[in-house]
Design a protein around this motif. Structure first.
Motif, short mmCIF file in Angstrom:
data_model
loop_
_atom_site.label_atom_id
_atom_site.label_comp_id
_atom_site.label_asym_id
_atom_site.label_seq_id
_atom_site.Cartn_x
_atom_site.Cartn_y
_atom_site.Cartn_z
N ALA A 1 4.35 -3.49 2.93
CA ALA A 1 3.72 -4.22 2.48
C ALA A 1 3.32 -5.45 3.44
CB ALA A 1 5.23 -4.53 2.17
N SER A 2 2.63 -5.37 4.58
CA SER A 2 2.00 -5.88 4.69
C SER A 2 1.08 -5.22 6.41
CB SER A 2 3.14 -6.98 6.30
OG SER A 2 3.52 -6.01 7.04
N PHE B 1 0.85 -0.92 0.36
CA PHE B 1 0.41 -0.09 -0.20
C PHE B 1 1.31 1.14 0.02
CE2 PHE B 1 -2.67 3.56 1.32
CZ PHE B 1 -4.28 3.13 1.44
N TYR B 2 0.57 1.86 -0.96
CA TYR B 2 1.39 3.54 -1.00
C TYR B 2 0.57 4.20 -1.05
CZ TYR B 2 5.17 0.61 -3.56
OH TYR B 2 5.72 0.05 -3.18
N PHE B 3 1.40 5.51 0.39
CA PHE B 3 -0.50 6.01 1.01
C PHE B 3 0.84 7.32 0.24
CE2 PHE B 3 0.95 3.77 3.93
CZ PHE B 3 -0.78 3.73 5.09
N PHE B 4 -0.75 8.16 -0.06
CA PHE B 4 -0.64 10.00 -1.09
C PHE B 4 -1.23 10.40 0.33
CE2 PHE B 4 0.33 6.34 -4.28
CZ PHE B 4 1.36 7.40 -5.08
N VAL C 1 -0.17 -1.30 10.12
CA VAL C 1 -0.77 -0.35 11.79
C VAL C 1 0.54 0.13 11.89
CG1 VAL C 1 -0.41 -1.27 14.30
CG2 VAL C 1 -1.32 -2.75 12.73
N LYS C 2 1.71 0.62 12.03
CA LYS C 2 3.10 0.66 11.88
C LYS C 2 2.89 2.56 11.72
CE LYS C 2 6.12 -2.73 13.54
NZ LYS C 2 6.92 -3.61 13.06
N LYS C 3 2.59 2.20 10.16
CA LYS C 3 2.43 3.22 8.94
C LYS C 3 1.39 4.34 9.47
CE LYS C 3 6.14 2.07 7.28
NZ LYS C 3 7.59 2.21 7.27
N SER D 1 -4.56 -2.20 14.33
CA SER D 1 -3.96 -3.09 15.81
C SER D 1 -5.31 -4.08 16.26
CB SER D 1 -3.89 -2.42 16.17
OG SER D 1 -4.79 -1.22 17.07
N LYS D 2 -6.05 -4.25 16.73
CA LYS D 2 -7.22 -4.98 17.00
C LYS D 2 -7.19 -6.47 16.47
CE LYS D 2 -10.55 -4.18 20.12
NZ LYS D 2 -12.00 -3.35 20.08
#
Length: 111
Positions: free
Chosen positions: A35-36, A20-23, A41-43, A100-101
């Protein structure tokens, strides 16, 4: 009928072309990708909140989660979040909580 997708398949590391690429808008890449589900979750906590708003309300998160990660349960939760019309950090906090849950639950199944 829903097909059962094993947790370890949903949690797998994807090839870069499926990440997934964030724009923040069309043509404005943030330089952040996931890529996972773990990276995603972190991003959520790191990326510009405008990117979260942009992708949520276009249906991008839901589509990627359903079609690429193959997690229809999480995709449905994201769809419900879309209907709340949250913005800013309220959106970030709620999105993070939902994803995250689900990640923690899947992690428990895969260990």
């Amino acid at each position: 009928m829903t097909t059962f997708i094993p947790a370890n398949k949903i949690l797998r590391k994807l090839p870069r072309e499926n990440a997934f690429y964030f724009f923040t808008s069309i043509g404005n890449y943030t330089g952040v990708s996931a890529a996972s589900l773990e990276e995603f979750v972190k991003k959520i906590l790191e990326v510009n909140v405008k990117s979260l708003e942009f992708h949520l309300y276009r249906g991008d998160f839901q589509k990627w989660i359903e079609e690429v990660l193959e997690d229809k349960i999480l995709a449905n939760e994201i769809k419900k979040l879309q209907q709340t019309k949250l913005i800013g950090n309220d959106l970030r906090d709620n999105l993070y909580l939902i994803v995250s849950k689900r990640y923690d639950k899947l992690k428990g199944f895969s260990s």
